[in-house]
Design an enzyme around this catalytic site. Structure first.
Site, PDB file in Angstrom:
ATOM      1  N   HIS A  34      44.193  23.561  21.510  1.00 34.00           N
ATOM      2  CA  HIS A  34      43.695  23.351  20.148  1.00 34.00           C
ATOM      3  C   HIS A  34      42.891  22.051  20.058  1.00 34.00           C
ATOM      4  O   HIS A  34      41.742  22.030  19.594  1.00 34.00           O
ATOM      5  CB  HIS A  34      44.897  23.315  19.195  1.00 34.00           C
ATOM      6  CG  HIS A  34      44.544  23.144  17.751  1.00 34.00           C
ATOM      7  ND1 HIS A  34      44.494  24.193  16.867  1.00 34.00           N
ATOM      8  CD2 HIS A  34      44.228  22.043  17.018  1.00 34.00           C
ATOM      9  CE1 HIS A  34      44.157  23.758  15.665  1.00 34.00           C
ATOM     10  NE2 HIS A  34      43.997  22.443  15.732  1.00 34.00           N
ATOM     11  N   GLU A  35      43.484  20.952  20.523  1.00 34.31           N
ATOM     12  CA  GLU A  35      42.824  19.639  20.406  1.00 34.31           C
ATOM     13  C   GLU A  35      41.581  19.557  21.288  1.00 34.31           C
ATOM     14  O   GLU A  35      40.601  18.912  20.923  1.00 34.31           O
ATOM     15  CB  GLU A  35      43.802  18.506  20.735  1.00 34.31           C
ATOM     16  CG  GLU A  35      44.999  18.399  19.795  1.00 34.31           C
ATOM     17  CD  GLU A  35      44.641  18.301  18.313  1.00 34.31           C
ATOM     18  OE1 GLU A  35      43.513  17.887  17.981  1.00 34.31           O
ATOM     19  OE2 GLU A  35      45.492  18.667  17.485  1.00 34.31           O
ATOM     20  N   HIS A  73      38.709  21.020  19.362  1.00 32.83           N
ATOM     21  CA  HIS A  73      38.083  20.005  18.492  1.00 32.83           C
ATOM     22  C   HIS A  73      37.187  19.069  19.319  1.00 32.83           C
ATOM     23  O   HIS A  73      36.058  18.770  18.938  1.00 32.83           O
ATOM     24  CB  HIS A  73      39.160  19.136  17.824  1.00 32.83           C
ATOM     25  CG  HIS A  73      39.884  19.789  16.699  1.00 32.83           C
ATOM     26  ND1 HIS A  73      39.249  20.362  15.620  1.00 32.83           N
ATOM     27  CD2 HIS A  73      41.217  19.937  16.465  1.00 32.83           C
ATOM     28  CE1 HIS A  73      40.151  20.843  14.779  1.00 32.83           C
ATOM     29  NE2 HIS A  73      41.349  20.600  15.267  1.00 32.83           N
ATOM     30  N   HIS A  92      33.982  20.666  20.494  1.00 37.94           N
ATOM     31  CA  HIS A  92      33.087  20.867  19.351  1.00 37.94           C
ATOM     32  C   HIS A  92      32.311  19.565  19.101  1.00 37.94           C
ATOM     33  O   HIS A  92      31.075  19.572  18.962  1.00 37.94           O
ATOM     34  CB  HIS A  92      33.921  21.258  18.114  1.00 37.94           C
ATOM     35  CG  HIS A  92      33.106  21.765  16.967  1.00 37.94           C
ATOM     36  ND1 HIS A  92      33.666  22.169  15.769  1.00 37.94           N
ATOM     37  CD2 HIS A  92      31.772  21.924  16.794  1.00 37.94           C
ATOM     38  CE1 HIS A  92      32.709  22.567  14.948  1.00 37.94           C
ATOM     39  NE2 HIS A  92      31.557  22.417  15.541  1.00 37.94           N
TER      40      HIS A  92
END
Length: 598
Positions: free
Chosen positions: A389-390, A393, A396
């Site tokens: 998940h991190e 980020h 991105h």
């Protein structure tokens, strides 16, 4: 290997620490840049009263960007150091210094927007069309769009003074909820008295012992019931505050005011609710499956977090987690996997817990250097998904920063959870396809199904509650604690279906949701999850064309309106399709669970 004991910060091996020297080589370098910002702020004041030609505006914007980038680096460096060991007085002080500088800069540059907005529409249009300002065209368009809702200088000054008052409902709720609310003790699995707190409540709801779950559930809502009139008055005050701002700033409704900042059409919100309504039979089917798996005659609200499979022990070391994530994200190709490996191997990540380290996980960074990820890694499935998940980020930000100028690289909160959740969806698909152990597979499917239930259905129910209560207040209707409870209870019945017992106590849940004081925010969890599920489905089914569109999304940052960025990448959130695609994945998860139980 997992750590057997919590280390002091000085004992953490270099390979498990992030490398903050990539931001600043030394404290002296930080101090020097801090000094430069102070000098640049003096220079910024020379633009005051002169922002009426393309040349002056361009020079001012360039200086604003330069200052902002310096401040971001200073602020991020200080805070990352502070978070790695919150007990370290040097970085406590540096963090405070960074915060104060941030406030000082915001104040010093606050003249820019009002001064440009004071120009006539004709002047603004000519500046938007002027090639000298082509780099800042989107900024100027945004300013013009906001202009319709900006008031006169005197009115804006008055509203600024009301700012502190407007925080009151949220502050009061925070004090009631976090400081004054005391829950009774309950009996744990072993019959011992146990403290019931906000933190332990979900742990009790996850207990395999039904009596423990029921006791925690009843104790929490009986406690809230005693405060129902006070909390209803607090929430109503927050709703009335929203209505005041929407009317003063000439918005048609609070909902439209809340969506305006990200330029999100109202249909995105209403489509979400309508499409989830048509998908409620799926949630009802999952509730029936939950009842069957738990082996209970009646499914109650306090059974929604109960484990559906016997505790499945799955140890996943950090090294194994990195390997599985790389394999799970392989459909994205080398253009994605190469920077992912760079992040894994080159000081982006602070891996394990140490004494004084901030809890939780996040990704953060400053333009011009790579992103950073804070973890408190444990050797389990949840930690592996947190890492995926991190890094979503982080990548991105990496792609946005490397493909866009500073101003256009900052993406909105509406887009923020899409990349992180796409990583999770791709990893989940990989794990499910690879798994040969029925117990392991059921453990994964349960984990995934509950994400759909909590992130899509539950957050949409919250979003619908917010819409109903605001519309009632806007029409001049009352909102007593009984009204709020009735609305909330009826929504729970609608969402969870007739196959389960919707306990009366759940009518008080509205009283414990802090997000209701940041109005019309929660829908972004559901839209973000749906967009991510749609992306992952397209990537897995179409291959390269979908991957290219997705990488285009990652490289777009905030260079256009969020809804346009997603649309170009193949996910149109103004239509029901992405939510329907997410629901198709949810249905497939339920089918796989049903097959394993038959």
């Amino acid at each position: 290997m997992s750590q057997s004991k919590v280390l002091k910060r000085t004992e953490v091996p270099a390979e498990h620490r992030w490398n903050l020297e990539d931001l600043f080589q030394s404290q002296q370098a930080w101090d020097q840049e801090y000094k430069e910002v102070k000098e640049l702020l003096v220079k910024a004041q020379t633009f005051q009263g002169k922002l009426n030609t393309p040349e002056e505006i361009k020079a001012c914007f360039e200086l604003e960007d330069e200052i902002s980038q310096h401040v971001e680096r200073l602020y991020v460096y200080a805070h990352l150091h502070h978070d790695e060991d919150t007990t370290n007085p040097t970085y406590q002080s540096l963090s405070q210094k960074g915060k104060k500088l941030n406030v000082e800069v915001n104040e010093a540059l606050s003249f820019i927007t009002p001064e440009i907005l004071a120009l006539s529409d004709e002047q603004l249009d000519s500046f938007i069309a002027n090639p000298i300002l082509s780099e800042y065209q989107f900024t100027l368009k945004e300013m013009k769009r906001e202009k319709a809702h900006v008031l006169s200088k005197a009115e804006e000054a008055l509203l600024a003074q009301v700012g502190n008052l407007s925080q009151a409902p949220q502050t009061i709720f925070g004090m009631i909820n976090n400081a004054d609310m005391k829950f009774p003790k309950i009996k744990d699995e072993n019959g011992n008295e146990a403290e019931l707190t906000h933190g332990s409540y979900i742990q009790f709801l996850e207990s395999p012992n039904r009596d423990v779950r029921r006791s925690a559930f009843k104790a929490v809502y009986e406690t809230y019931r005693k405060q129902k009139n006070t909390i209803a008055a607090t929430l109503t005050a927050n709703i009335n505050k929203n209505i005041f701002y929407s009317r003063v700033r000439k918005y048609p409704s609070v909902l439209e005011m809340s969506l305006y900042g990200d330029n999100i059409p109202k249909e995105v919100y209403t489509n979400l609710i309508d499409t989830i309504h048509e998908s409620l039979p799926l949630l009802h089917r999952y509730m029936n499956l939950r009842k069957k798996l738990l082996g209970v005659e009646e499914l109650h609200m306090y059974d929604l977090f109960a484990p559906l499979v016997e505790e499945y022990k799955w140890d996943i070391t950090y090294e194994q987690a990195k390997q599985m994530i790389s394999e799970g994200l392989s459909p994205l190709g080398d253009n994605y996997l190469n920077p992912l490996q760079e992040g894994f191997n080159n000081g982006w990540i602070d891996v394990y817990e140490n004494e004084g380290k901030r809890t939780g996980a996040y990704s953060w960074g400053a333009y011009g250097t790579h992103p950073y990820v804070l973890l408190n890694h444990k050797d389990n499935l949840n930690s592996m998904f947190t890492l995926a998940h991190e890094m979503g980020h982080a990548l991105h930000s990496y792609f946005s920063d490397n493909n866009l100028k500073y101003r256009d690289a900052q993406y909105t909160i509406f887009l923020a959870e899409v990349a992180s959740t796409t990583n999770e969806a791709l990893l989940m698909d990989y794990l499910l396809k690879k798994s040969t152990d029925p117990k392991q597979k059921m453990y994964l499917l349960t984990y995934y199904a509950d994400q759909f239930r909590t992130t899509v259905f539950r957050q949409t129910m919250f979003a619908e509650f917010e819409k109903i209560v605001h519309e009632r207040a806007e029409q001049g209707e009352s909102l007593t604690s009984q009204d709020l409870s009735q609305i909330y209870y009826d929504l729970n019945v609608k969402y969870h279906g007739k196959g389960m017992v919707v306990d009366q106590d759940i009518e008080m849940e509205w009283a414990r949701i802090p997000h209701f004081y940041t109005s019309f925010y929660v829908y972004k969890y559901a839209t973000g999850f749906s967009a991510a599920t749609s992306f992952s489905k397209q990537i897995l089914e179409e291959g390269k064309p979908a991957v290219d569109r997705y990488l285009g999304f990652l490289k777009s940052g905030g260079s256009d309106y969020s809804i346009n960025i997603l649309k170009k990448a193949g996910v149109d959130m103004s239509s029901p399709e992405p939510i329907r695609e997410a629901m198709a994945v949810f249905e497939d998860v339920i089918k796989q669970m049903e097959q394993l139980t038959n």
